[in-house]
Design a protein around this motif. Structure first.
Motif, short mmCIF file in Angstrom:
data_model
loop_
_atom_site.label_atom_id
_atom_site.label_comp_id
_atom_site.label_asym_id
_atom_site.label_seq_id
_atom_site.Cartn_x
_atom_site.Cartn_y
_atom_site.Cartn_z
N PRO A 366 -9.30 -43.06 11.69
CA PRO A 366 -10.34 -42.22 11.06
C PRO A 366 -9.80 -40.81 10.84
N THR A 367 -10.06 -40.28 9.64
CA THR A 367 -9.45 -39.01 9.24
C THR A 367 -10.51 -38.03 8.77
N LEU A 368 -10.49 -36.82 9.32
CA LEU A 368 -11.31 -35.72 8.84
C LEU A 368 -10.42 -34.77 8.06
N THR A 369 -10.74 -34.56 6.79
CA THR A 369 -9.96 -33.66 5.94
C THR A 369 -10.77 -32.40 5.67
N VAL A 370 -10.18 -31.25 5.96
CA VAL A 370 -10.82 -29.95 5.75
C VAL A 370 -10.09 -29.23 4.64
N VAL A 371 -10.83 -28.77 3.61
CA VAL A 371 -10.21 -28.04 2.50
C VAL A 371 -10.88 -26.68 2.36
N ALA A 372 -10.14 -25.75 1.77
CA ALA A 372 -10.66 -24.40 1.54
C ALA A 372 -11.12 -24.26 0.09
N GLU A 373 -12.12 -23.44 -0.13
CA GLU A 373 -12.72 -23.31 -1.45
C GLU A 373 -11.73 -22.86 -2.51
N HIS A 374 -10.87 -21.91 -2.17
CA HIS A 374 -9.93 -21.35 -3.15
C HIS A 374 -8.50 -21.86 -2.95
N ASP A 375 -8.35 -22.99 -2.24
CA ASP A 375 -7.04 -23.58 -2.04
C ASP A 375 -6.67 -24.38 -3.29
N TRP A 376 -5.58 -24.03 -3.93
CA TRP A 376 -5.20 -24.72 -5.16
C TRP A 376 -4.76 -26.16 -4.90
N MET A 377 -4.48 -26.52 -3.64
CA MET A 377 -4.08 -27.88 -3.30
C MET A 377 -5.25 -28.77 -2.90
N ARG A 378 -6.46 -28.26 -2.95
CA ARG A 378 -7.59 -28.96 -2.35
C ARG A 378 -7.89 -30.30 -3.01
#
Length: 415
Positions: A366-378
């Motif tokens: 099981p994987t939790l992925t956290v991304v940032a709003e202004h991250d160009w890799m999101r």
């Protein structure tokens, strides 16, 4: 939108980062001349390890590979000193928690305070002693200790910077250890360009196998009658001979993990490029299967992973000049990390969705992925998260359908 102050700091940050990355290129020597590697940079502000529970967390550093600079920092929460908790009973009160804390303090009088008890022994890898020759750090006693899950943490830094003992990473790990009630093993992997791919990935996997080795050695040590694994008691000459030692004559059993760690509940957490390492380690854990026993990776957390690819996503187009780590800086970091002959944005280390990358996604933890709003890799991180979710959902649907017809009790759902 970010404030003006954040935007201005981002400009300064990118200017400084570009200067450092270019300096890495100019001063880079052939990687074969420095296989030992480096795990921190001179400009990094580091935090010293403290083996006493001064703020609810004890820490210590261990150099686990004599042939490289690979090391770990262990973060042990004070909650591990509580006796094993019985099954929760309804109506428990705050008085119960107070009694538990008092019992913990009485059972471990050397927490954060000096002691003259001659039974205390020095911690492996930490020879911190005061002038009166009394060890000030925590040493497990031969008692039934509470077992906590173990979290392997991989720091960020774009492959070329960051460290497991930096001030920022130390603060982060202390907070996570308290909130999640886990033992954190922060990995100090080798940095690029001194050690290019796959050095950092190999270091991450090596720590997972080291963890499995520690768990097995702890069990062997118990069966050999070494009692408290060499800590909390003095040994006779015969006992010392029976105690497991490595090729250098030093104890191989890490006492904090042996006394308080539960390797069957292992979680991986990676930040930025550390998330790429965590995902790689998770894949290798799936492939290894029972070879890692008793270690079992039960989940992973990927915080704004450093994924990229040849075919750009929408965020990679719209946010290419985003704050802090923009696309040009990240591409430069990847060029410093990947060997020249292997450089590709669809390299398995860079793109998690390339074909034939590893075990089927349905087998991943099981994987939790956290991304940032202004991250160009999101967007690529989100796409990978969706692929994991769909694979898992598909496997679960198949299991439900099959179990309906293989149930010993008939066609009802009996599981």
């Amino acid at each position: 939108m970010p404030s003006i102050a954040v935007k201005l700091y981002s400009v300064f940050f990118k200017f400084l980062l570009k200067h450092r990355l270019q300096n890495r290129i100019q001063t880079h020597v052939d990687e074969s001349s420095n296989q030992y590697g480096v795990t921190t940079r001179p400009e990094e502000s580091v935090s010293a390890a403290n083996p006493s529970f001064t703020d609810g967390i004890a820490t210590k550093d261990i150099h686990i590979d004599p042939s490289t600079a690979l090391s770990v920092r262990i973060f042990l929460p004070e909650s591990s000193l509580s006796p094993p908790e019985p099954k929760s009973k309804p109506g428990s009160s705050q008085q119960d928690e107070s009694d538990s804390l008092n019992h913990r303090r009485n059972s471990y009088p050397n927490i954060g305070a000096p002691t003259n008890d001659s039974r205390r022994s020095s911690l492996e890898g930490s020879k911190l002693r005061s002038d009166d020759n009394v060890y000030r750090g925590y040493s497990p006693l031969p008692q039934n200790c509470r077992r906590l899950p173990i979290m392997l943490q991989f720091h960020g830094g774009g492959w070329v910077s960051g460290s497991n003992d930096s001030v920022a990473n130390d603060i982060f790990c202390r907070r996570i250890a308290k909130l999640c009630d886990v033992i954190i093993v922060a990995v100090g992997y080798r940095l690029a360009p001194e050690n290019k791919y796959p050095a950092a990935f190999e270091d991450g996997l090596k720590v997972l196998y080291w963890l499995a080795k520690q768990a097995n050695l702890a069990e062997c040590s118990k069966s050999m009658g070494s009692g408290a694994l060499g800590v909390g008691a003095e040994f006779t000459k015969t006992q010392v001979q029976r105690h497991l030692v490595d090729a250098f004559g030093a104890s191989m059993v890490e006492p904090w993990l042996a006394a308080h760690g539960d390797p069957s509940r292992c979680v991986l957490l990676g930040v930025s490029c550390g998330a790429n390492i965590a995902d790689y380690v998770a894949r290798k854990a799936v492939e290894a299967g029972r070879l890692l026993d008793p270690v079992k990776v039960v989940a992973q957390v990927l915080m704004y992973p450093f994924f990229i690819g040849n075919v750009p996503t929408r965020s990679e187009i719209n946010l290419a000049n985003s704050y802090f780590y923009d696309k040009p800086m990240c591409l430069l970091a990847w060029k410093l990390f990947l060997p020249e002959e292997e450089f590709s944005l669809d390299h398995p280390a860079a793109n998690p969705l390339v074909p034939d990358r590893g075990p089927p996604l349905k087998f991943m933890p099981p994987t939790l992925t956290v991304v940032a709003e202004h991250d160009w890799m999101r967007d690529r991180a989100i796409a990978y998260s969706e692929a994991l979710r769909k694979a898992q959902a598909c496997a679960e649907d198949i299991a439900i359908w099959v179990k309906k017809y293989i149930s010993l009790r008939g066609h009802e759902f009996s599981y």
